[in-house]
Design a protein around this motif. Sequence first.
Motif, mmCIF file in Angstrom:
data_model
loop_
_atom_site.group_PDB
_atom_site.id
_atom_site.type_symbol
_atom_site.label_atom_id
_atom_site.label_comp_id
_atom_site.label_asym_id
_atom_site.label_seq_id
_atom_site.Cartn_x
_atom_site.Cartn_y
_atom_site.Cartn_z
ATOM 1 N N PHE A 37 -14.705 0.322 -1.830
ATOM 2 C CA PHE A 37 -14.423 0.772 -0.474
ATOM 3 C C PHE A 37 -14.955 -0.279 0.478
ATOM 4 C CE2 PHE A 37 -13.106 5.219 -1.073
ATOM 5 C CZ PHE A 37 -13.404 5.383 -2.407
ATOM 6 N N GLU A 46 -13.167 2.994 4.157
ATOM 7 C CA GLU A 46 -11.809 3.140 3.662
ATOM 8 C C GLU A 46 -11.684 2.647 2.226
ATOM 9 O OE1 GLU A 46 -8.917 0.844 5.795
ATOM 10 O OE2 GLU A 46 -9.890 -1.072 5.369
ATOM 11 N N PHE A 47 -10.761 3.255 1.530
ATOM 12 C CA PHE A 47 -10.489 2.922 0.138
ATOM 13 C C PHE A 47 -9.854 1.542 0.033
ATOM 14 C CE2 PHE A 47 -9.256 3.372 -4.164
ATOM 15 C CZ PHE A 47 -7.928 2.979 -4.271
ATOM 16 N N TYR A 59 -5.524 1.357 -8.960
ATOM 17 C CA TYR A 59 -4.937 1.847 -7.721
ATOM 18 C C TYR A 59 -5.403 0.950 -6.586
ATOM 19 C CZ TYR A 59 -4.694 5.936 -10.757
ATOM 20 O OH TYR A 59 -4.470 6.770 -11.813
ATOM 21 N N ALA A 61 -5.122 0.179 -2.132
ATOM 22 C CA ALA A 61 -4.647 0.485 -0.792
ATOM 23 C C ALA A 61 -3.456 -0.421 -0.485
ATOM 24 C CB ALA A 61 -5.767 0.252 0.225
ATOM 25 N N TRP A 109 -8.751 7.865 -3.578
ATOM 26 C CA TRP A 109 -8.960 7.192 -2.307
ATOM 27 C C TRP A 109 -10.040 7.860 -1.465
ATOM 28 C CZ3 TRP A 109 -8.201 11.214 0.814
ATOM 29 C CH2 TRP A 109 -7.365 12.230 0.335
#
Length: 127
Positions: A37, A46-47, A59, A61, A109
Amino acid sequence: QVQLVESGGGLVQAGGSLRLSCAASGRTFNNYAMGWFRQAPGKEREFVAAISWSASNTYYADSVKGRFTISRDNAKNTVYLQMNSLKPEDTGVYYCAGDPRALYSGSYWDPKEYTYWGQGTQVTVSS
């Protein structure tokens, strides 16, 4: 219990690269999903990216897809974040996080899915 220590941050020009590392202590690291993050001044955390315990699932962003790569070496109890084509908007404190169940709900997330956090490493991208 897992303790996490990030390293590899620094100052880089736009277009440059950095590789962050997150070293974990504890015997159960191999069972943990891990995430990265970031938090810019005045903004919420934020992820950035996440990886399953086996590294079979990753995964990202949308803002970093195609530029950043998350990986892990369970033999070294370390997770990495390779960051290429860095932009000024990538500036912030980068945190790694871990939890054995972080990917179960699909909310990889969400910072609330992660129990253990490192202290962060500063990344500054100059224009």
